[in-house]
Design a protein around this motif. Structure first.
Motif, PDB file in Angstrom:
ATOM      1  N   VAL A 146       3.577 -18.912   0.707  1.00  0.00           N
ATOM      2  CA  VAL A 146       4.513 -17.821   0.388  1.00  0.00           C
ATOM      3  C   VAL A 146       3.942 -16.532   0.965  1.00  0.00           C
ATOM      4  N   GLN A 147       4.861 -15.682   1.382  1.00  0.00           N
ATOM      5  CA  GLN A 147       4.452 -14.370   1.872  1.00  0.00           C
ATOM      6  C   GLN A 147       4.610 -13.360   0.738  1.00  0.00           C
ATOM      7  N   ILE A 148       3.610 -12.522   0.551  1.00  0.00           N
ATOM      8  CA  ILE A 148       3.714 -11.475  -0.475  1.00  0.00           C
ATOM      9  C   ILE A 148       3.575 -10.116   0.202  1.00  0.00           C
ATOM     10  N   LYS A 149       4.505  -9.222  -0.138  1.00  0.00           N
ATOM     11  CA  LYS A 149       4.409  -7.838   0.349  1.00  0.00           C
ATOM     12  C   LYS A 149       4.130  -6.955  -0.853  1.00  0.00           C
ATOM     13  N   VAL A 150       3.113  -6.121  -0.748  1.00  0.00           N
ATOM     14  CA  VAL A 150       2.784  -5.206  -1.853  1.00  0.00           C
ATOM     15  C   VAL A 150       3.083  -3.790  -1.367  1.00  0.00           C
ATOM     16  N   GLN A 151       3.925  -3.086  -2.105  1.00  0.00           N
ATOM     17  CA  GLN A 151       4.251  -1.696  -1.735  1.00  0.00           C
ATOM     18  C   GLN A 151       3.181  -0.770  -2.296  1.00  0.00           C
ATOM     19  N   LEU A 152       2.740   0.180  -1.471  1.00  0.00           N
ATOM     20  CA  LEU A 152       1.661   1.065  -1.894  1.00  0.00           C
ATOM     21  C   LEU A 152       2.167   2.505  -1.922  1.00  0.00           C
ATOM     22  N   ALA A 153       2.777   2.888  -3.009  1.00  0.00           N
ATOM     23  CA  ALA A 153       3.263   4.265  -3.078  1.00  0.00           C
ATOM     24  C   ALA A 153       2.133   5.152  -3.596  1.00  0.00           C
ATOM     25  N   GLY A 154       1.861   6.235  -2.866  1.00  0.00           N
ATOM     26  CA  GLY A 154       0.946   7.253  -3.371  1.00  0.00           C
ATOM     27  C   GLY A 154      -0.537   6.912  -3.342  1.00  0.00           C
ATOM     28  N   THR A 155      -0.917   5.804  -2.726  1.00  0.00           N
ATOM     29  CA  THR A 155      -2.357   5.493  -2.631  1.00  0.00           C
ATOM     30  C   THR A 155      -2.709   5.279  -1.172  1.00  0.00           C
ATOM     31  N   THR A 156      -3.971   5.433  -0.837  1.00  0.00           N
ATOM     32  CA  THR A 156      -4.347   5.146   0.553  1.00  0.00           C
ATOM     33  C   THR A 156      -4.417   3.636   0.726  1.00  0.00           C
ATOM     34  N   ALA A 157      -4.122   3.189   1.955  1.00  0.00           N
ATOM     35  CA  ALA A 157      -4.079   1.739   2.206  1.00  0.00           C
ATOM     36  C   ALA A 157      -5.417   1.090   1.884  1.00  0.00           C
ATOM     37  N   SER A 158      -6.532   1.747   2.277  1.00  0.00           N
ATOM     38  CA  SER A 158      -7.822   1.082   2.103  1.00  0.00           C
ATOM     39  C   SER A 158      -8.182   0.960   0.626  1.00  0.00           C
ATOM     40  N   ASP A 159      -7.907   2.039  -0.134  1.00  0.00           N
ATOM     41  CA  ASP A 159      -8.223   2.011  -1.565  1.00  0.00           C
ATOM     42  C   ASP A 159      -7.411   0.909  -2.264  1.00  0.00           C
ATOM     43  N   ALA A 160      -6.084   0.906  -1.988  1.00  0.00           N
ATOM     44  CA  ALA A 160      -5.221  -0.068  -2.654  1.00  0.00           C
ATOM     45  C   ALA A 160      -5.511  -1.479  -2.185  1.00  0.00           C
ATOM     46  N   SER A 161      -5.773  -1.651  -0.892  1.00  0.00           N
ATOM     47  CA  SER A 161      -5.973  -3.026  -0.431  1.00  0.00           C
ATOM     48  C   SER A 161      -7.235  -3.610  -1.040  1.00  0.00           C
ATOM     49  N   TYR A 162      -8.252  -2.756  -1.238  1.00  0.00           N
ATOM     50  CA  TYR A 162      -9.449  -3.275  -1.906  1.00  0.00           C
ATOM     51  C   TYR A 162      -9.053  -3.814  -3.289  1.00  0.00           C
ATOM     52  N   LYS A 163      -8.251  -3.007  -4.024  1.00  0.00           N
ATOM     53  CA  LYS A 163      -7.899  -3.415  -5.400  1.00  0.00           C
ATOM     54  C   LYS A 163      -7.033  -4.678  -5.401  1.00  0.00           C
ATOM     55  N   VAL A 164      -6.086  -4.740  -4.464  1.00  0.00           N
ATOM     56  CA  VAL A 164      -5.203  -5.913  -4.403  1.00  0.00           C
ATOM     57  C   VAL A 164      -6.025  -7.170  -4.114  1.00  0.00           C
ATOM     58  N   PHE A 165      -6.869  -7.095  -3.096  1.00  0.00           N
ATOM     59  CA  PHE A 165      -7.616  -8.305  -2.701  1.00  0.00           C
ATOM     60  C   PHE A 165      -8.688  -8.671  -3.728  1.00  0.00           C
ATOM     61  N   LYS A 166      -9.218  -7.632  -4.416  1.00  0.00           N
ATOM     62  CA  LYS A 166     -10.204  -7.922  -5.468  1.00  0.00           C
ATOM     63  C   LYS A 166      -9.503  -8.638  -6.634  1.00  0.00           C
ATOM     64  N   THR A 167      -8.294  -8.177  -6.964  1.00  0.00           N
ATOM     65  CA  THR A 167      -7.531  -8.821  -8.051  1.00  0.00           C
ATOM     66  C   THR A 167      -7.306 -10.294  -7.733  1.00  0.00           C
ATOM     67  N   LEU A 168      -6.936 -10.585  -6.470  1.00  0.00           N
ATOM     68  CA  LEU A 168      -6.672 -11.977  -6.088  1.00  0.00           C
ATOM     69  C   LEU A 168      -7.966 -12.787  -6.063  1.00  0.00           C
ATOM     70  N   ALA A 169      -9.033 -12.182  -5.562  1.00  0.00           N
ATOM     71  CA  ALA A 169     -10.319 -12.898  -5.503  1.00  0.00           C
ATOM     72  C   ALA A 169     -10.789 -13.230  -6.919  1.00  0.00           C
ATOM     73  N   ASP A 170     -10.628 -12.276  -7.840  1.00  0.00           N
ATOM     74  CA  ASP A 170     -11.056 -12.523  -9.224  1.00  0.00           C
ATOM     75  C   ASP A 170     -10.243 -13.651  -9.861  1.00  0.00           C
ATOM     76  N   SER A 171      -9.043 -13.886  -9.341  1.00  0.00           N
ATOM     77  CA  SER A 171      -8.207 -14.977  -9.863  1.00  0.00           C
ATOM     78  C   SER A 171      -8.387 -16.249  -9.034  1.00  0.00           C
ATOM     79  N   ASP A 172      -9.369 -16.263  -8.126  1.00  0.00           N
ATOM     80  CA  ASP A 172      -9.681 -17.456  -7.328  1.00  0.00           C
ATOM     81  C   ASP A 172      -8.550 -17.850  -6.376  1.00  0.00           C
ATOM     82  N   ILE A 173      -7.845 -16.853  -5.869  1.00  0.00           N
ATOM     83  CA  ILE A 173      -6.720 -17.139  -4.957  1.00  0.00           C
ATOM     84  C   ILE A 173      -7.121 -16.688  -3.561  1.00  0.00           C
ATOM     85  N   SER A 174      -7.107 -17.623  -2.592  1.00  0.00           N
ATOM     86  CA  SER A 174      -7.466 -17.171  -1.243  1.00  0.00           C
ATOM     87  C   SER A 174      -6.237 -16.750  -0.471  1.00  0.00           C
TER      88      SER A 174
END
Ligand code: ADP
Ligand code: ASP
Ligand code: MG
Length: 406
Positions: free
Chosen positions: A273-301
């Motif tokens: 599945v493709q997932i698109k995450v909208q990032l309103a009001g945050t920098t891409a690098s800051d938000a992408s770290y949080k998004v990918f950390k959330t997925l990593a913590d849930s054991d999702i590659s």
């Protein structure tokens, strides 16, 4: 001692008639002066009584959430049955065969049930049996923790067993016997006129395997590559020479053409599945770290990652959709989920710096009106995410476009 590891996949051990063919391959190796070590997978494919999928079905149809440890305790049984039956077949023909579990064969793993990592492989017992002229018949796919727990090595992991033993025993060759005549330019179940590759580099076949070519497990290739043990993928059902996987750079000049081919094969991965995450009001690098950390913590590659200002796109295995959506929404992200996607890839060791590769790739898909949802490339592959319904047409058109057809 000239050691050869001969691994037989599920279809190669599925019936008494086919096991006779295995016996023939083992006997022939001995006649040629080798000491064979046999590795077997569970018998048959999906639907067969002792196939791995059947055993998983028994556990999961009743208990969807069954724990990984318990699932392993049923999954490893398929290889037990198969190794006993194969050892019996060899014994009936007068060979002194000895059935060994993965643990008996010295394969020690961590406790990451269902996908355990090999920590070490101690071949002492196998060497002892070989010196006595016996034929070890090892259960593929199995390991054992230091605490004596059975583990499994990930789906398709009997190939890994064969490579690990080949490396530990410093084998002259590891043969992977299956139901096709070798590694082909595409899955023959999709492309009728796919061609057998005579030889291929470890690097290329690793890419093919990681991008979905299920004919060999990528970890098996990585392990063989580390010790430069040649692998041959060939058929139990024919005498065709198969595909030699080796470090081609070290081979003779007649193989040099292989290094230069732009495209080696076309592969596909489904159930994405493709997932698109909208990032309103945050920098891409800051938000992408949080998004990918959330997925990593849930054991999702994650795969096929594109990060843009205002949006991140990536793919995950469809089985993790609910969990990923829940975790990301909990973090306050707005997401869009596109189900039923597949990734198609063209792999080739020689595509680096060759102009027009991307243009050909896009042309092949757009000529067949296949929607391209995302692309990603590396120096040895180009991939696109496409609707799953179009995956067959996409593989066929890329195979044709890149001149891989017969
Ligand atoms: P085994 O049980 O012998 O390990 P697998 O099912 O794991 O067999 O792998 C063999 C299958 O891999 C073939 O039947 C074929 O359909 C599939 N396959 C996918 N991609 C390729 C490819 N590029 N070349 C050859 N076979 C492929
Ligand atoms: N039987 C295991 C599986 O189906 C391992 C293998 O066949 O390689 O995944
Ligand atoms: Mg396999």
């Amino acid at each position: 001692m000239r050691i050869i590891v001969q691994k037989f996949g599920g279809t190669s051990v599925a019936s008494p008639e086919v096991r006779e063919l295995v016996l023939h391959k083992v006997k022939r190796a001995r006649e040629q002066g080798f000491s064979p070590v046999v590795v077997v997978s569970a018998m048959g494919r999906k639907g067969a009584p002792y196939a791995t999928d059947t055993l998983i079905g028994i556990a999961q149809s009743a208990f969807k959430q069954i724990a990984a440890r318990e699932l392993d305790q049923i999954m490893y049984c398929g290889e037990m049955i198969s190794a006993v039956v194969m050892a019996g077949t060899l014994q009936a023909a007068g060979l002194e065969a000895v059935m060994l579990t993965g643990g008996n064969a010295g394969i020690v793993t961590d406790a990451n049930f269902n996908n355990a990592r090999i920590l070490k492989s101690d071949p002492a017992r196998i060497i002892c049996l070989l010196r006595q002229g016996k034929v070890p018949v090892v259960c593929g796919f199995q390991g054992m923790t230091n605490e004596g727990e059975f583990t499994t090595l990930g789906r398709g992991g009997s190939d890994t067993t064969a490579s690990v033993l080949g490396a530990a025993l410093n084998a002259e060759l590891v043969e992977i016997y299956t139901d096709v005549d070798g590694i082909m330019t595409a899955d023959p179940r999709i492309v009728d006129n796919a061609r057998i590759l005579d030889c291929i580099s470890y690097a290329e076949v690793c890419q093919l395997a990681h991008q979905g070519a299920k004919v060999i497990h990528p970890r098996a290739v990585e392990i063989a590559m580390q010790k430069n043990i040649p692998l041959v993928v060939k058929s139990t059902f024919s005498d065709a020479p198969g595909t030699l996987i080796t470090n081609i750079a070290k081979e003779d000049i007649s193989n040099a053409v292989v290094i230069d081919r732009v495209a080696t094969g076309v592969t596909y991965l489904t159930n994405l599945v493709q997932i698109k995450v909208q990032l309103a009001g945050t920098t891409a690098s800051d938000a992408s770290y949080k998004v990918f950390k959330t997925l990593a913590d849930s054991d999702i590659s994650v795969d096929l990652i594109n990060v843009h200002p205002g949006q991140i796109m990536f793919t995950i295995n469809a089985d993790h959709t609910d969990k990923a959506a829940e975790k990301l929404k909990q973090q306050g992200y707005q997401i869009e989920v596109l189900a039923n996607c597949a990734k198609v890839s063209v792999v080739g060791g020689g595509m680096r710096e060759v102009p027009g590769v991307m243009a050909n790739f896009i042309e092949a898909l757009s000529n067949n009106t296949i929607a391209i949802l995302q692309t990603v490339d590396s120096h040895t592959s180009i991939s696109a995410l496409v609707p799953q319904n179009d995956v067959g047409a996409a593989v066929k058109s890329l195979h044709e476009k890149f001149g891989l057809s017969n």
